[in-house]
Design a protein around this motif. Sequence first.
Motif, PDB file in Angstrom:
ATOM      1  N   GLU A   1       1.090  -1.230  -0.434  1.00 33.85           N
ATOM      2  CA  GLU A   1       0.203   0.340   0.123  1.00 33.85           C
ATOM      3  C   GLU A   1       0.852   1.420   0.429  1.00 33.85           C
ATOM      4  OE1 GLU A   1      -4.137  -0.666   2.187  1.00 33.85           O
ATOM      5  OE2 GLU A   1      -2.737  -1.046   3.276  1.00 33.85           O
TER       6      GLU A   1
ATOM      7  N   ALA B   1       2.816   1.198  -3.394  1.00 33.13           N
ATOM      8  CA  ALA B   1       1.898   1.720  -5.133  1.00 33.13           C
ATOM      9  C   ALA B   1       1.794   2.726  -5.627  1.00 33.13           C
ATOM     10  CB  ALA B   1      -0.104   1.062  -4.850  1.00 33.13           C
ATOM     11  N   PRO B   2       1.236   3.879  -4.819  1.00 34.69           N
ATOM     12  CA  PRO B   2       1.641   5.336  -4.920  1.00 34.69           C
ATOM     13  C   PRO B   2       2.904   5.238  -6.344  1.00 34.69           C
ATOM     14  CG  PRO B   2       0.769   5.338  -3.536  1.00 34.69           C
ATOM     15  CD  PRO B   2       1.592   4.088  -3.533  1.00 34.69           C
TER      16      PRO B   2
ATOM     17  N   GLU C   1       2.516   3.020  -9.905  1.00 32.96           N
ATOM     18  CA  GLU C   1       1.793   3.741 -11.196  1.00 32.96           C
ATOM     19  C   GLU C   1       2.200   5.005 -11.625  1.00 32.96           C
ATOM     20  OE1 GLU C   1      -1.892   5.394  -8.723  1.00 32.96           O
ATOM     21  OE2 GLU C   1      -2.121   3.364  -7.837  1.00 32.96           O
ATOM     22  N   ASP C   2       3.065   5.800 -10.734  1.00 29.20           N
ATOM     23  CA  ASP C   2       3.716   7.183 -11.089  1.00 29.20           C
ATOM     24  C   ASP C   2       4.945   6.420 -12.188  1.00 29.20           C
ATOM     25  OD1 ASP C   2       2.163   8.919  -9.261  1.00 29.20           O
ATOM     26  OD2 ASP C   2       3.816   8.565  -7.684  1.00 29.20           O
TER      27      ASP C   2
ATOM     28  N   THR D   1       3.618   5.360 -15.363  1.00 29.39           N
ATOM     29  CA  THR D   1       3.138   6.902 -15.747  1.00 29.39           C
ATOM     30  C   THR D   1       4.511   7.097 -16.520  1.00 29.39           C
ATOM     31  OG1 THR D   1       0.874   6.687 -14.543  1.00 29.39           O
ATOM     32  CG2 THR D   1       1.953   9.243 -15.412  1.00 29.39           C
TER      33      THR D   1
END
Length: 96
Positions: free
Chosen positions: A54, A57-58, A61-62, A65
Amino acid sequence: MASLLSHPLTSREARESLGDTLQRFRTEGLTAEPVTFGAQRKPEAVMIPYEAFEAIAPLLEDLATAETARARIRAGGASPLSETAEALGLDPADFQ
């Protein structure tokens, strides 16, 4: 952490120790050492506590992207930032 990452388990060892690993993750939480494993001890996957997932996870994602953006730039499909701002109804001068 480096000790477990540098000594991966076989897939079979990881499977056989799954119950113990989950208990350790429950007890130690974010501080639990990850478990690296793969065929013939070649690092192919990592198990980490869900709390750790958790938290990262961001970042994952970055990274995804950023890779998409790099691929578009390499392919010549990226437009200048000013064009993107204008397409969104923004004034590029506001960002200088």
